[in-house]
Motif scaffolding. Structure first.
Motif, PDB file in Angstrom:
ATOM      1  N   GLN A  86       0.798  -1.232   0.000  1.00 41.93           N
ATOM      2  CA  GLN A  86       0.000   0.000   0.000  1.00 41.93           C
ATOM      3  C   GLN A  86       0.834   1.288   0.000  1.00 41.93           C
ATOM      4  O   GLN A  86       0.699   2.130   0.908  1.00 41.93           O
ATOM      5  CB  GLN A  86      -0.952  -0.008   1.194  1.00 41.93           C
ATOM      6  N   PRO A  87       1.673   1.494  -1.002  1.00 41.59           N
ATOM      7  CA  PRO A  87       2.495   2.709  -1.038  1.00 41.59           C
ATOM      8  C   PRO A  87       1.669   3.988  -1.152  1.00 41.59           C
ATOM      9  O   PRO A  87       2.123   5.059  -0.743  1.00 41.59           O
ATOM     10  CB  PRO A  87       3.357   2.503  -2.288  1.00 41.59           C
ATOM     11  N   GLU A  88       0.441   3.883  -1.674  1.00 42.63           N
ATOM     12  CA  GLU A  88      -0.405   5.068  -1.838  1.00 42.63           C
ATOM     13  C   GLU A  88      -0.822   5.674  -0.498  1.00 42.63           C
ATOM     14  O   GLU A  88      -1.235   6.840  -0.434  1.00 42.63           O
ATOM     15  CB  GLU A  88      -1.658   4.723  -2.662  1.00 42.63           C
ATOM     16  N   ASN A  89      -0.714   4.904   0.579  1.00 45.41           N
ATOM     17  CA  ASN A  89      -1.129   5.411   1.889  1.00 45.41           C
ATOM     18  C   ASN A  89      -0.017   6.135   2.638  1.00 45.41           C
ATOM     19  O   ASN A  89      -0.212   6.574   3.764  1.00 45.41           O
ATOM     20  CB  ASN A  89      -1.653   4.253   2.749  1.00 45.41           C
ATOM     21  N   LEU A  90       1.130   6.265   1.995  1.00 43.16           N
ATOM     22  CA  LEU A  90       2.243   6.999   2.609  1.00 43.16           C
ATOM     23  C   LEU A  90       1.988   8.504   2.569  1.00 43.16           C
ATOM     24  O   LEU A  90       2.570   9.271   3.335  1.00 43.16           O
ATOM     25  CB  LEU A  90       3.540   6.665   1.872  1.00 43.16           C
ATOM     26  N   PHE A  91       1.094   8.927   1.676  1.00 48.17           N
ATOM     27  CA  PHE A  91       0.765  10.343   1.525  1.00 48.17           C
ATOM     28  C   PHE A  91      -0.752  10.517   1.592  1.00 48.17           C
ATOM     29  O   PHE A  91      -1.492   9.545   1.660  1.00 48.17           O
ATOM     30  CB  PHE A  91       1.296  10.866   0.178  1.00 48.17           C
ATOM     31  N   GLY A  92      -1.207  11.759   1.569  1.00 44.00           N
ATOM     32  CA  GLY A  92      -2.646  11.996   1.516  1.00 44.00           C
ATOM     33  C   GLY A  92      -3.252  12.343   2.864  1.00 44.00           C
ATOM     34  O   GLY A  92      -2.562  12.566   3.857  1.00 44.00           O
ATOM     35  N   LEU A  93      -4.578  12.360   2.896  1.00 45.70           N
ATOM     36  CA  LEU A  93      -5.318  12.789   4.081  1.00 45.70           C
ATOM     37  C   LEU A  93      -5.232  11.781   5.221  1.00 45.70           C
ATOM     38  O   LEU A  93      -5.101  12.153   6.382  1.00 45.70           O
ATOM     39  CB  LEU A  93      -6.789  13.029   3.714  1.00 45.70           C
ATOM     40  N   GLN A  94      -5.343  10.502   4.890  1.00 49.87           N
ATOM     41  CA  GLN A  94      -5.312   9.456   5.908  1.00 49.87           C
ATOM     42  C   GLN A  94      -4.106   8.553   5.673  1.00 49.87           C
ATOM     43  O   GLN A  94      -4.156   7.638   4.852  1.00 49.87           O
ATOM     44  CB  GLN A  94      -6.613   8.642   5.869  1.00 49.87           C
ATOM     45  N   GLN A  95      -3.032   8.818   6.384  1.00 49.40           N
ATOM     46  CA  GLN A  95      -1.777   8.092   6.182  1.00 49.40           C
ATOM     47  C   GLN A  95      -1.705   6.889   7.119  1.00 49.40           C
ATOM     48  O   GLN A  95      -0.928   6.846   8.071  1.00 49.40           O
ATOM     49  CB  GLN A  95      -0.596   9.046   6.380  1.00 49.40           C
ATOM     50  N   CYS A  96      -2.556   5.909   6.833  1.00 48.51           N
ATOM     51  CA  CYS A  96      -2.566   4.680   7.617  1.00 48.51           C
ATOM     52  C   CYS A  96      -2.963   3.524   6.705  1.00 48.51           C
ATOM     53  O   CYS A  96      -3.558   3.722   5.644  1.00 48.51           O
ATOM     54  CB  CYS A  96      -3.514   4.778   8.803  1.00 48.51           C
ATOM     55  N   TYR A  97      -2.619   2.313   7.110  1.00 45.51           N
ATOM     56  CA  TYR A  97      -2.933   1.135   6.310  1.00 45.51           C
ATOM     57  C   TYR A  97      -4.404   0.782   6.444  1.00 45.51           C
ATOM     58  O   TYR A  97      -5.003   0.931   7.517  1.00 45.51           O
ATOM     59  CB  TYR A  97      -2.063  -0.043   6.738  1.00 45.51           C
ATOM     60  N   THR A  98      -5.000   0.330   5.369  1.00 42.35           N
ATOM     61  CA  THR A  98      -6.426  -0.014   5.372  1.00 42.35           C
ATOM     62  C   THR A  98      -6.657  -1.520   5.290  1.00 42.35           C
ATOM     63  O   THR A  98      -7.795  -1.964   5.206  1.00 42.35           O
ATOM     64  CB  THR A  98      -7.135   0.664   4.187  1.00 42.35           C
ATOM     65  N   ARG A  99      -5.563  -2.291   5.323  1.00 47.12           N
ATOM     66  CA  ARG A  99      -5.656  -3.744   5.259  1.00 47.12           C
ATOM     67  C   ARG A  99      -4.711  -4.356   6.288  1.00 47.12           C
ATOM     68  O   ARG A  99      -3.782  -3.700   6.756  1.00 47.12           O
ATOM     69  CB  ARG A  99      -5.312  -4.261   3.859  1.00 47.12           C
ATOM     70  N   THR A 100      -4.951  -5.622   6.605  1.00 48.59           N
ATOM     71  CA  THR A 100      -4.088  -6.350   7.525  1.00 48.59           C
ATOM     72  C   THR A 100      -3.272  -7.368   6.742  1.00 48.59           C
ATOM     73  O   THR A 100      -3.818  -8.116   5.913  1.00 48.59           O
ATOM     74  CB  THR A 100      -4.925  -7.066   8.608  1.00 48.59           C
ATOM     75  N   PHE A 101      -1.960  -7.407   6.999  1.00 45.72           N
ATOM     76  CA  PHE A 101      -1.042  -8.283   6.275  1.00 45.72           C
ATOM     77  C   PHE A 101      -0.465  -9.316   7.239  1.00 45.72           C
ATOM     78  O   PHE A 101       0.180  -8.962   8.225  1.00 45.72           O
ATOM     79  CB  PHE A 101       0.086  -7.468   5.641  1.00 45.72           C
ATOM     80  N   THR A 102      -0.688 -10.599   6.928  1.00 41.58           N
ATOM     81  CA  THR A 102      -0.218 -11.700   7.769  1.00 41.58           C
ATOM     82  C   THR A 102       0.589 -12.670   6.913  1.00 41.58           C
ATOM     83  O   THR A 102       0.210 -12.966   5.773  1.00 41.58           O
ATOM     84  CB  THR A 102      -1.407 -12.446   8.410  1.00 41.58           C
ATOM     85  N   THR A 103       1.685 -13.180   7.448  1.00 37.83           N
ATOM     86  CA  THR A 103       2.562 -14.053   6.662  1.00 37.83           C
ATOM     87  C   THR A 103       1.977 -15.453   6.481  1.00 37.83           C
ATOM     88  O   THR A 103       1.460 -16.047   7.425  1.00 37.83           O
ATOM     89  CB  THR A 103       3.938 -14.171   7.333  1.00 37.83           C
ATOM     90  N   LEU A 104       2.084 -15.980   5.276  1.00 42.20           N
ATOM     91  CA  LEU A 104       1.708 -17.357   4.986  1.00 42.20           C
ATOM     92  C   LEU A 104       2.916 -18.289   5.067  1.00 42.20           C
ATOM     93  O   LEU A 104       2.777 -19.508   5.089  1.00 42.20           O
ATOM     94  CB  LEU A 104       1.078 -17.446   3.585  1.00 42.20           C
ATOM     95  N   GLU A 105       4.082 -17.699   5.070  1.00 39.52           N
ATOM     96  CA  GLU A 105       5.354 -18.407   5.189  1.00 39.52           C
ATOM     97  C   GLU A 105       6.382 -17.380   5.634  1.00 39.52           C
ATOM     98  O   GLU A 105       6.035 -16.222   5.867  1.00 39.52           O
ATOM     99  CB  GLU A 105       5.748 -19.020   3.834  1.00 39.52           C
ATOM    100  N   GLN A 106       7.628 -17.780   5.789  1.00 38.61           N
ATOM    101  CA  GLN A 106       8.636 -16.796   6.183  1.00 38.61           C
ATOM    102  C   GLN A 106       8.733 -15.704   5.125  1.00 38.61           C
ATOM    103  O   GLN A 106       8.829 -15.991   3.932  1.00 38.61           O
ATOM    104  CB  GLN A 106      10.003 -17.460   6.359  1.00 38.61           C
ATOM    105  N   CYS A 107       8.724 -14.456   5.571  1.00 38.19           N
ATOM    106  CA  CYS A 107       8.766 -13.320   4.653  1.00 38.19           C
ATOM    107  C   CYS A 107       9.891 -12.361   5.054  1.00 38.19           C
ATOM    108  O   CYS A 107      10.115 -12.117   6.242  1.00 38.19           O
ATOM    109  CB  CYS A 107       7.440 -12.566   4.677  1.00 38.19           C
ATOM    110  N   ASN A 108      10.563 -11.842   4.057  1.00 38.12           N
ATOM    111  CA  ASN A 108      11.626 -10.858   4.264  1.00 38.12           C
ATOM    112  C   ASN A 108      11.205  -9.520   3.667  1.00 38.12           C
ATOM    113  O   ASN A 108      10.657  -9.477   2.550  1.00 38.12           O
ATOM    114  CB  ASN A 108      12.931 -11.312   3.617  1.00 38.12           C
TER     115      ASN A 108
END
Length: 222
Positions: A86-108
């Motif tokens: 969600q790079p679009e949420n880095l700027f603008g009126l509401q600078q927060c994530y709108t989704r939840t991200f959970t790992t399905l396997e090890q992630c880097n």
């Protein structure tokens, strides 16, 4: 592998399009980068978390969950590396994530905070253009939705309803929603919605269970 080899996947992301290996080496040497590793089943970002840094998924797969607060349903999809959260949420009126991200396997992940991101834009014109293109593409896609043809069938209407709420209209997607609620969202009868869904299931495109629609490959529904 050279000491910059592990960063090569970044060049596959639209944000780094046009940059070469030498540019990448310079970025790695002069930019403050964060390195994060998550094991399977860990939550990386929760809906509502402030968006102060850009998260670059370098390896692994994420489950992305979107919850509709005003209506009781949620959509889950899969994000595969390399990708950006969600790079679009880095700027603008509401600078927060709108989704939840959970790992399905090890992630880097490699993270870059906003200040460093803006410095990169000042140093590399192509990077600034890529960032603007990335944000502009999001806006244009939303604008184009207004002028699309009206779905010809209820099945197409259902598919569009789900796809419009996903980051990408492809891959494995599931939606937890009651039949009555889906009918209300589509302004149609519960019986007709049930018939349309069962027709898609008979074709092997979706799997129905109590309060849930599972779609192995969303792109096959178009």
């Amino acid at each position: 592998m050279d000491r910059f080899g592990r960063y090569n996947r970044l060049l596959e992301l639209p944000l780094f399009l046009g940059l070469n290996g030498q540019d990448l080496e310079s970025i790695v040497e002069h930019t403050k980068l964060g390195f994060l590793k998550y094991h399977k089943g860990q939550t990386v970002i929760r809906e509502g978390d402030p968006c102060r840094s850009i998260y670059l998924l370098q390896a692994g797969r994420l489950e992305v969950t979107t919850v509709c607060k005003s209506h009781p349903y949620e959509i889950t999809e899969v994000m595969t590396a390399p990708d950006i959260l969600q790079p679009e949420n880095l700027f603008g009126l509401q600078q927060c994530y709108t989704r939840t991200f959970t790992t399905l396997e090890q992630c880097n992940f490699i993270t870059i905070d906003k200040a460093e991101l803006l410095k990169l834009g000042d140093t590399y014109t192509i990077f600034k253009i890529n960032l603007l293109n990335l944000l502009s593409a999001q806006i244009q896609k939303l604008q184009q939705r207004i002028f699309r043809d009206v779905p010809e069938s209820l099945s197409e209407h259902i598919v569009r309803f789900i796809a419009d709420r996903c980051i990408k209209p492809a891959g494995h997607v599931s939606i937890k929603i009651r039949m009555n609620q889906l009918a209300e969202e589509l302004n149609d009868s519960r019986l007709d919605v049930s018939k349309a869904l069962n027709d898609l299931q008979d074709k092997g495109l979706i799997t129905l269970s109590r309060g849930k629609i599972d779609i192995p490959q969303l792109e096959k529904l178009f």
